[in-house]
Design an enzyme around this catalytic site. Structure first.
Site, mmCIF file in Angstrom:
data_model
loop_
_atom_site.group_PDB
_atom_site.id
_atom_site.type_symbol
_atom_site.label_atom_id
_atom_site.label_comp_id
_atom_site.label_asym_id
_atom_site.label_seq_id
_atom_site.Cartn_x
_atom_site.Cartn_y
_atom_site.Cartn_z
ATOM 1 C CG ASN A 299 -0.211 0.510 2.387
ATOM 2 O OD1 ASN A 299 0.957 -0.153 2.523
ATOM 3 N ND2 ASN A 299 -0.740 0.910 3.465
ATOM 4 C CB CYS A 301 2.345 4.648 4.328
ATOM 5 S SG CYS A 301 1.407 6.208 3.997
ATOM 6 C CD GLU A 303 0.677 1.339 6.424
ATOM 7 O OE1 GLU A 303 1.714 1.736 5.484
ATOM 8 O OE2 GLU A 303 -0.343 1.977 6.476
#
Ligand code: UDP
Length: 629
Positions: A299, A301, A303
């Site tokens: 995704n 960012c 994580e």
């Protein structure tokens, strides 16, 4: 501070009720009860009304009764849990990701923050992914796409005898779509664009974003597999072959050292691209067997690594809230409350999967096949400040390691309990779970004597009962959540402990609230000292007025060496099922070689990805130590 007592009755104390309502006002929440929607204003006036009645002795109602009255009919079996979840959120011990807070009970009803879409090499498929992405943005999610399967710029297009425009140009289409579709009407969509190191357009991809104004709605990352590390570390010439995505034939040979130098130089200049270590991501990926493919995207960012069409709903526990004050005035972490909160919120996130409305049918199917959830934490740095333990110390790392191990251990245990009562996730039997494997690197790579929990009995339970969620834990950036809860974000040290804000009516200081408490206790709190800290880039380092212990404990992102940032990320990554969103902060004067060393160290300690940020290297720095508005 809660308005309901243990049995769910309203406490007859107007002051308490009001403080509860004030906290509630921080949320923009809506409920759907039966066929009725109600929002915070309905809720506020209802609570006021019933507290008044209760005070007059005219009525004794429970929260459940209140909801039942409102709905005009009996609630389902989840009603008992509503109070529990609601109180956790109001106390700000836990918050679900923004889309859940913004969309629950609303018309969109899309509750997940993270999505990954595929990008196959064909015009119809490219446009289908583009339209899927638009629907995801509209509903409040962020999208990650790996563009490596698109043929390189200049390759042939058989049907038109033309030439291909290449992945970078197709990223521009999604960038424009993002620009015009505002997320859930509230924020702009975030994208992750990935290219794997073997793709012939990799160099263009790396250098493409160094100028401002290009692909502004994208984070970009280079995906790396074992073959690249092999060329970089094990061969004398560093030769590395780039291949055509269409037929895997060699297109050209480059030098792996030159490529990593180019990545490091670009990241040094403009904080991008990031690196994604797909070899580490897939090392303990027990789900690959069921999907018959490795994970190849994250995704925005970073994580969450997901398969195409998978989504994930996240939620974060606010660790600084889970402390007990001792008789001597110091604080201790409340491990029992942590365990209870982990168990409750694992259930909460599992429920979200079913009440979620997914943007496209394929996402509904894929998300329910794996039932992935992302339980994480925020307020880590604030917790360490409060316990007076330096973030980057042996004790600090040991505590963070135990916090991370506990998070995954209890949430997996709860997920097994859910499997017993509700069933395992549909593809569980096709994964490596029945063989006794788990997707947690710490279990395999950290010496058993250092484990804080008994993993083998848990693995036996998984073999017997299955597990409800393919993965349960992550550490998100918590950009919005940490602002609502007023705590440090995710696992990051505070960016600045004090910063000055200038507004039209004057100036004031924003001070980290744990520091404020400590300064007051030490009799040091005044405007002059706050100004000094703000002028010292928000750091306490080197200020004569500040005692040494305080300088050691209250460290900021810029006080910490980049190797310590990596170490902290590694400590959390050992036990986290998915990945960690973290920035490796570096001072302005680091060299490109330092950035390169950080990459090598990051891979060595088993990180799944990394992003460096050299101070001042972005044209638009989101957080300034001093801001004017
Ligand atoms: N995200 C997004 N747009 C944003 C911020 C976040 O789409 O402006 C997505 C993205 O996938 C990110 C995830 O939400 O990785 C979680 O981000 P964060 O923890 O900051 O979310 P929040 O605190 O708002 O729940």
């Amino acid at each position: 501070s809660q308005v309901f007592d243990k049995s769910g009755n309203i406490k007859q104390d107007v002051e308490e009720a009001n403080s509860y309502l004030e906290k509630l006002d921080a949320f923009d929440y809506k409920f759907k009860v039966g066929n009725y929607f109600f929002n915070k204003w309905h809720f506020r006036s209802l609570i006021n009304h019933y507290v008044t009645l209760a005070n007059k002795g005219q009525m004794k109602v429970s929260f459940k009764d209140l909801l039942t009255l409102l709905a005009g009919k009996k609630l389902d079996s989840y009603a008992d849990k509503i109070t529990e979840y609601f109180d956790l959120m109001v106390a700000q011990d836990f918050l679900p990701n923004s889309p859940t807070m913004m969309n629950a009970g609303g018309r969109l009803g899309q509750l997940s923050a993270c999505f990954v879409l595929g990008m196959e090499d064909g015009m119809e498929q490219i446009m289908k992914s583009t339209s899927d992405a638009a629907l995801i943005f509209k509903s409040g999610g962020g999208v990650g796409i790996n563009y490596s399967d698109l043929r390189e710029e200049g390759d042939i297009v058989a049907s038109t005898s033309g030439v291909a425009s290449g992945p970078v140009s197709f990223m521009n289409i999604i960038n424009t779509v993002t620009e015009v579709v505002k997320q859930g009407g509230k924020r702009r969509g975030a994208n992750m664009g990935i290219i794997e190191a073997w793709h012939p357009d990799v160099e263009k991809f790396i250098t493409n974003k160094t100028e401002p104004g290009i692909l502004e709605n994208f984070n970009v990352s280079v995906g790396i597999w074992e073959d690249f590390w092999h060329a970089l570390v094990n061969t004398s010439d560093g030769n590395y072959v780039l291949r055509s995505p269409r037929d895997k034939k060699p297109v050209k040979e480059i030098n792996a050292h030159q490529l990593i130098d180019l990545i490091a130089l670009s990241a040094w200049k403009s904080a991008e691209p990031g690196l994604i270590f797909f070899d580490q991501i897939n090392k303990y990926n027990v789900f690959a067997k069921a999907r018959k493919a490795p994970l190849r995207a994250t995704n925005p960012c970073g994580e969450q690594s997901l398969y195409p069409y998978e989504s994930c709903n996240l939620g974060s526990i606010n660790l600084v809230n889970l402390v007990k004050r001792q008789a001597d005035g110091t604080y201790e972490f409340d491990w029992q409350r942590y365990e209870e909160t982990i168990r409750k919120t694992t259930r909460f996130l599992d429920n979200i999967i079913d009440v979620n409305t997914y943007p496209v049918p394929e996402i509904n199917v894929a998300s329910k096949e794996s039932r992935r959830i992302g339980l994480g934490v925020m307020g880590v740095a604030d917790l360490l400040y409060k316990l007076k333990i330096p973030y980057n110390s042996q004790e600090g790392y040991e505590l963070q390691s135990k916090l991370s191990e506990a998070l995954t251990y209890y949430s997996m245990e709860e997920s097994v309990a859910l499997a017993k009562s509700r069933g395992e996730f549909p593809l569980c039997s096709k994964t490596e779970y029945p063989e006794g494997k788990i997707p947690i690197s710490g279990y395999y790579e950290k010496p058993k004597s250092t484990h804080s929990y008994e993993w083998d009995p848990l693995i036996d339970k998984i073999k017997k009962h299955g597990i409800r969620n393919v993965l349960t834990t992550t550490v998100a950036p918590t950009g919005t959540l940490s602002m609502i809860a007023d705590c440090s974000n995710g696992m990051e040290p505070a960016f600045a402990l004090v910063f000055e804000k200038r507004v039209t009516v004057g100036r004031f200081f924003y001070t980290n609230k744990i520091l404020e408490e400590a300064l007051k206790e030490a009799g040091l709190y005044n405007d002059e000292i706050l100004e000094k800290i703000a002028d010292n880039y928000g750091s306490l380092k080197g200020l004569d007025e500040i005692p040494q212990w305080m300088q050691d404990v209250f460290v900021t992102a810029m006080d910490i060496h980049w190797a310590d940032h990596l170490m902290a990320q590694g400590v959390w990554q050992d036990w986290i099922g998915n990945a960690i969103a973290k920035t490796i902060n570096m001072p302005y004067d680091v060299t490109v070689e330092d950035v390169k060393s950080a990459y090598l160290l990051a891979h060595e300690i088993g990180l799944k990805g990394m992003t460096v940020y050299r101070d001042g290297s972005r044209h638009k720095q989101v957080l300034h130590m001093t801001s004017e508005n």
